[in-house]
Scaffold this active site. Structure first.
Site, PDB file in Angstrom:
ATOM      1  N   SER A  37      -0.069   3.449  22.442  1.00  0.00           N
ATOM      2  CA  SER A  37      -0.210   3.219  21.006  1.00  0.00           C
ATOM      3  C   SER A  37      -1.579   2.684  20.585  1.00  0.00           C
ATOM      4  O   SER A  37      -1.853   2.570  19.389  1.00  0.00           O
ATOM      5  CB  SER A  37       0.858   2.230  20.546  1.00  0.00           C
ATOM      6  N   THR A  73       0.766  -0.158  17.604  1.00  0.00           N
ATOM      7  CA  THR A  73      -0.531  -0.683  17.161  1.00  0.00           C
ATOM      8  C   THR A  73      -0.581  -2.084  17.705  1.00  0.00           C
ATOM      9  O   THR A  73       0.445  -2.617  18.108  1.00  0.00           O
ATOM     10  CB  THR A  73      -0.538  -0.763  15.602  1.00  0.00           C
ATOM     11  N   THR A  89      -5.462   0.696  16.822  1.00  0.00           N
ATOM     12  CA  THR A  89      -4.357   1.630  17.054  1.00  0.00           C
ATOM     13  C   THR A  89      -4.845   3.043  17.354  1.00  0.00           C
ATOM     14  O   THR A  89      -5.954   3.420  16.977  1.00  0.00           O
ATOM     15  CB  THR A  89      -3.471   1.697  15.787  1.00  0.00           C
ATOM     16  N   ARG A 115      -5.773  12.277   9.709  1.00  0.00           N
ATOM     17  CA  ARG A 115      -4.918  11.276   9.049  1.00  0.00           C
ATOM     18  C   ARG A 115      -5.397   9.854   9.382  1.00  0.00           C
ATOM     19  O   ARG A 115      -5.695   9.542  10.525  1.00  0.00           O
ATOM     20  CB  ARG A 115      -3.470  11.469   9.501  1.00  0.00           C
ATOM     21  N   THR A 133       2.154  -3.382  11.841  1.00  0.00           N
ATOM     22  CA  THR A 133       2.317  -2.195  12.680  1.00  0.00           C
ATOM     23  C   THR A 133       3.471  -1.398  12.091  1.00  0.00           C
ATOM     24  O   THR A 133       4.231  -1.909  11.279  1.00  0.00           O
ATOM     25  CB  THR A 133       2.634  -2.557  14.146  1.00  0.00           C
ATOM     26  N   GLY A 134       3.586  -0.154  12.525  1.00  0.00           N
ATOM     27  CA  GLY A 134       4.683   0.666  12.015  1.00  0.00           C
ATOM     28  C   GLY A 134       4.170   1.755  11.097  1.00  0.00           C
ATOM     29  O   GLY A 134       2.987   2.091  11.112  1.00  0.00           O
TER      30      GLY A 134
HETATM   31  N1  ASP Z   1       0.473   1.537  11.615  1.00  0.00           N
HETATM   32  C1  ASP Z   1      -0.047   2.555  12.475  1.00  0.00           C
HETATM   33  C2  ASP Z   1      -0.352   3.764  11.693  1.00  0.00           C
HETATM   34  O1  ASP Z   1       0.386   4.096  10.793  1.00  0.00           O
HETATM   35  C3  ASP Z   1       0.835   2.951  13.562  1.00  0.00           C
HETATM   36  C4  ASP Z   1       1.708   1.905  14.116  1.00  0.00           C
HETATM   37  O2  ASP Z   1       1.555   0.744  13.882  1.00  0.00           O
HETATM   38  O3  ASP Z   1       2.630   2.223  14.827  1.00  0.00           O
HETATM   39  O4  ASP Z   1      -1.309   4.430  12.010  1.00  0.00           O
END
Ligand code: ASP
Length: 359
Positions: free
Chosen positions: A88, A212, A230, A240, A263-264
């Site tokens: 990640s 992340t 990340t 993106r 994160t997320g």
């Molecule tokens: N927040 C990150 C993103 O959308 C990915 C993640 O945290 O899992 O790129």
């Protein structure tokens, strides 16, 4: 199904009650630390695995001898970015839809209100360090793609292939199983959005598309810094950019108040300016743990208008200037963890799942 109904009732019941009135099923008590005795230095990361612990040790080496928060955060983030097993972040991160690893990172110095970030950076293992240089050595905040790479090259960062064998195999499996669950979408796709099927059947240690790391530190002067780094959403569309390099979304740091990182699912975090929101809630006196929960609730309330069945997978970490910290995640079967290192030693702090069991 029953569980889902009662959860939804809870959600609609709490809309309009006002953020201060929110009650989460597992809300943890937060003991206020005496203003006269802030816990510092301290460093934390959203990573809770062994690499997270090693990262905290690396950051602590800087802090314990009076080093500054910016250097401690960079050191710690670099440890996580170097881990080839981590799909990640940095080296070993899962690639975009074309099999190319594109990294995003941000850095913020809470003392000077300076920030730097890079997005869609290829071939550089430590985007956090490049983001730090954007912050310290330019008058800009965000460099992207070819420009970010050119800047990194100018500063002598080595270029390397970041796609590990493991990440390449997972990407190939995804290509083989292309489904309606990818990220291309019609204008109505938000109403149909569901959490995605796992493409990782052969990789049981990998649970989801996201991942992340946030690293935040307060040094012995009480100065604060943070970084979010990340490889972003796996198999994302080429180009993106997620929330991680967006100041206010994936990261916000304010010496006078505190700091937060996300994160997320970055799309929601960008739309809600979640890290800034959390810091602003802390400014109003809300404890870090509760501020994280309130940010999740804000996102859920907004989603209810579009798609009542969708629970995006965010996790927030936050710390205030007194050294109180907390974390919360949207969904999942287990409470979220974060790693913390201070004069009291190392610990894994357990936060709250706001909507346990929801998919
Ligand atoms: N927040 C990150 C993103 O959308 C990915 C993640 O945290 O899992 O790129």
């Amino acid at each position: 199904m029953k569980k889902e109904m009662s959860r939804r009732k809870f959600v609609s019941g709490s809309i309009g009650a006002g953020a201060g009135a929110l009650i989460f099923p597992q809300l943890s008590p937060v003991t206020p630390r005496s203003q006269a005795n802030p816990l510092k230095p301290i460093i934390l990361t959203s990573h809770s695995n062994e690499t997270g612990r090693l990262a905290m040790e690396a950051g602590w080496e800087v802090l314990k001898v009076g080093g500054n928060a910016v250097d401690a955060v960079e050191k710690a983030a670099n440890v996580i970015e170097s881990d080839p097993e981590d799909t990640s972040v940095g080296y070993g991160g899962l690639p975009n839809e074309h099999g190319v690893v594109q990294l995003d990172a941000s850095f913020m110095d809470g003392k000077t209100y300076s920030a730097g970030a890079v997005a869609c950076l290829e071939n550089i293992m430590h985007p956090s360090s490049v983001a730090k240089l954007v912050m310290q050595r330019t008058d800009h905040v965000l460099l992207v793609g070819a420009g970010a790479l050119e800047f990194a090259r100018a500063w002598g960062f080595p270029e390397e292939n970041l796609l590990t064998e493991k990440a390449r195999k997972i990407w190939l499996r995804w290509k083989e199983e292309l489904s309606p669950g990818d990220d291309w979408g019609s204008p109505e796709h938000l109403q149909k959005l569901k959490r995605k099927e796992s493409y990782y059947k052969d990789f049981p240690d990998i649970e989801h598309h996201y991942g992340t790391t946030n690293v935040i530190a307060i040094d012995s002067n009480g100065d604060m810094a943070g970084c979010t780094t990340t490889s972003g959403l796996s198999f994302k569309l080429n180009g993106r950019v997620g929330d991680s390099p967006i100041i206010g979304a994936g990261l916000y740091v304010d010496n006078e108040v505190g700091a937060a990182g996300a994160t997320g699912r970055g799309e929601d975090v960008i739309k809600s300016c979640a890290s800034y929101y959390i810091v602003m809630r802390m400014k109003e006196g809300v404890a870090p743990q509760k501020a994280c929960e309130e940010a999740l609730k804000m996102i859920i309330d907004r989603y209810r208008k579009v798609n009542p069945d969708f629970y995006p997978s965010e996790k927030f970490v936050a710390i205030n200037r007194l050294g109180e910290y907390g974390c919360a995640s949207m969904t999942g079967d287990k409470n979220p963890l974060m790693s913390v290192m201070s004069g009291k030693g190392f610990l894994r702090h357990e936060g709250i799942v706001a909507w346990p069991g929801m998919k």
